[in-house]
Design a protein around this motif. Structure first.
Motif, PDB file in Angstrom:
ATOM      1  N   GLY A  54       0.807  -1.207   0.000  1.00 57.44           N
ATOM      2  CA  GLY A  54       0.000   0.000   0.000  1.00 57.44           C
ATOM      3  C   GLY A  54       0.841   1.257   0.000  1.00 57.44           C
ATOM      4  O   GLY A  54       0.587   2.198  -0.768  1.00 57.44           O
ATOM      5  N   THR A  59      -2.990   3.031  -4.201  1.00 57.67           N
ATOM      6  CA  THR A  59      -4.288   2.380  -3.993  1.00 57.67           C
ATOM      7  C   THR A  59      -4.523   1.147  -4.854  1.00 57.67           C
ATOM      8  O   THR A  59      -4.593   0.018  -4.361  1.00 57.67           O
ATOM      9  N   ALA A  62      -1.693  -1.708  -5.189  1.00 55.51           N
ATOM     10  CA  ALA A  62      -1.555  -2.503  -3.970  1.00 55.51           C
ATOM     11  C   ALA A  62      -2.695  -3.497  -3.833  1.00 55.51           C
ATOM     12  O   ALA A  62      -2.485  -4.674  -3.519  1.00 55.51           O
ATOM     13  N   ALA A  63      -3.927  -3.021  -4.059  1.00 57.22           N
ATOM     14  CA  ALA A  63      -5.080  -3.915  -3.978  1.00 57.22           C
ATOM     15  C   ALA A  63      -4.964  -5.052  -4.989  1.00 57.22           C
ATOM     16  O   ALA A  63      -5.263  -6.213  -4.681  1.00 57.22           O
ATOM     17  N   ALA A 105      -4.768  -2.790   2.059  1.00 57.88           N
ATOM     18  CA  ALA A 105      -3.694  -2.293   1.198  1.00 57.88           C
ATOM     19  C   ALA A 105      -4.154  -1.059   0.431  1.00 57.88           C
ATOM     20  O   ALA A 105      -3.398  -0.086   0.271  1.00 57.88           O
ATOM     21  N   ALA A 106      -5.405  -1.082  -0.046  1.00 54.76           N
ATOM     22  CA  ALA A 106      -5.928   0.047  -0.812  1.00 54.76           C
ATOM     23  C   ALA A 106      -6.024   1.312   0.040  1.00 54.76           C
ATOM     24  O   ALA A 106      -5.646   2.403  -0.400  1.00 54.76           O
ATOM     25  N   THR A 108      -4.323   1.994   2.797  1.00 54.15           N
ATOM     26  CA  THR A 108      -2.958   2.441   3.078  1.00 54.15           C
ATOM     27  C   THR A 108      -2.423   3.250   1.907  1.00 54.15           C
ATOM     28  O   THR A 108      -1.862   4.340   2.084  1.00 54.15           O
ATOM     29  N   GLY A 109      -2.602   2.725   0.710  1.00 55.73           N
ATOM     30  CA  GLY A 109      -2.136   3.429  -0.484  1.00 55.73           C
ATOM     31  C   GLY A 109      -2.840   4.754  -0.688  1.00 55.73           C
ATOM     32  O   GLY A 109      -2.221   5.759  -1.049  1.00 55.73           O
ATOM     33  N   TRP A 110      -4.139   4.779  -0.444  1.00 53.28           N
ATOM     34  CA  TRP A 110      -4.927   6.007  -0.618  1.00 53.28           C
ATOM     35  C   TRP A 110      -4.434   7.103   0.324  1.00 53.28           C
ATOM     36  O   TRP A 110      -4.298   8.262  -0.059  1.00 53.28           O
ATOM     37  N   CYS A 128      -0.180   3.070   7.543  1.00 53.32           N
ATOM     38  CA  CYS A 128      -0.056   1.624   7.720  1.00 53.32           C
ATOM     39  C   CYS A 128      -0.937   1.113   8.850  1.00 53.32           C
ATOM     40  O   CYS A 128      -1.523   0.029   8.752  1.00 53.32           O
ATOM     41  N   GLY A 131      -4.789   1.491   7.530  1.00 52.54           N
ATOM     42  CA  GLY A 131      -5.129   0.516   6.493  1.00 52.54           C
ATOM     43  C   GLY A 131      -4.720  -0.901   6.835  1.00 52.54           C
ATOM     44  O   GLY A 131      -5.534  -1.827   6.777  1.00 52.54           O
ATOM     45  N   GLY A 132      -3.437  -1.066   7.205  1.00 55.61           N
ATOM     46  CA  GLY A 132      -2.908  -2.401   7.411  1.00 55.61           C
ATOM     47  C   GLY A 132      -3.319  -3.060   8.708  1.00 55.61           C
ATOM     48  O   GLY A 132      -3.186  -4.279   8.855  1.00 55.61           O
TER      49      GLY A 132
END
Length: 202
Positions: A54, A59, A62-63, A105-106, A108-110, A128, A131-132
């Motif tokens: 992520g 977003t 990672a997803a 993961a999405a 976290t990336g966002w 992290c 999201g994680g």
């Protein structure tokens, strides 16, 4: 070729990165469960890979990396911690946590995408954790409760035993991510998005 890739929306470089991180998450499962806080709190390293995906990919990439991994697991490959694989793992107590890796993961990336071109350790760590950890638990705890027949509250209380390990993984993921981004500016999701918008993505 680059124009054709842009029209398809799947640049070759992005697909390669997705494959690399799907493989990374799988490799982090090889050690199996680690009892780092005594015999009662086993943790695995695969959620570290989810956080890294992520924070570095952003977003959708990672997803997609997590989706690729879970499809391979469903096909029977023993890619989860302890050599687990097959459809049966999606009917067990950890099924919700596995599915939660995708939105985890999405998210976290966002969050990292919105941290700009120079995200600091604190913002990366928060991303992290939200999201994680937070999102993954949001999916995992209700499913665990349903499968094991305990209340959601009891399942949540049991899951707090894993929080110290998850906190360590979030901090470690942020440190690794920051070092990677300093060495390779393209590893900053916001920079990658800007280059795609301006036609400079690879």
């Amino acid at each position: 070729m680059k124009d054709e890739e842009k029209r398809r929306g799947f640049p070759t470089g992005d697909l390669a990165r997705v494959a690399v991180f799907a493989a990374l998450i799988a490799v982090l499962g090889l050690p199996g469960s680690l009892n780092v806080f005594g015999n009662t709190v086993p943790i695995t390293l695969q959620t570290l890979g989810v956080m890294l995906a992520g924070a570095i990919l952003g977003t959708w990439r990672a997803a997609l990396a997590v989706v690729v991994l879970l499809i391979l697991v469903a096909a029977g490959l023993p890619l989860l911690a302890g050599g687990r694989g097959g459809l049966a793992v999606f009917a067990g107590p950890s099924a919700g946590f596995l599915i939660g890796w995708i939105p985890g993961a999405a998210v976290t990336g966002w969050l990292v995408e919105r941290a700009g071109r120079n995200p600091g350790i604190v913002r990366l760590t928060v991303a992290c954790l939200v999201g994680g950890v937070g999102v993954v638990y949001l999916f995992g705890i209700p499913v665990q409760a349903a499968v094991t027949g305990v209340s959601v509250g009891s399942a949540a209380l049991l899951s707090t035993a894993f929080l110290p390990g998850d906190l360590i993984k979030a901090v470690l993921a942020s440190i690794v991510t920051r070092g990677t981004q300093r060495a390779y500016p393209d590893a900053v999701p916001a920079v990658h998005q800007e280059r795609l918008r301006t036609g400079g993505g690879r």
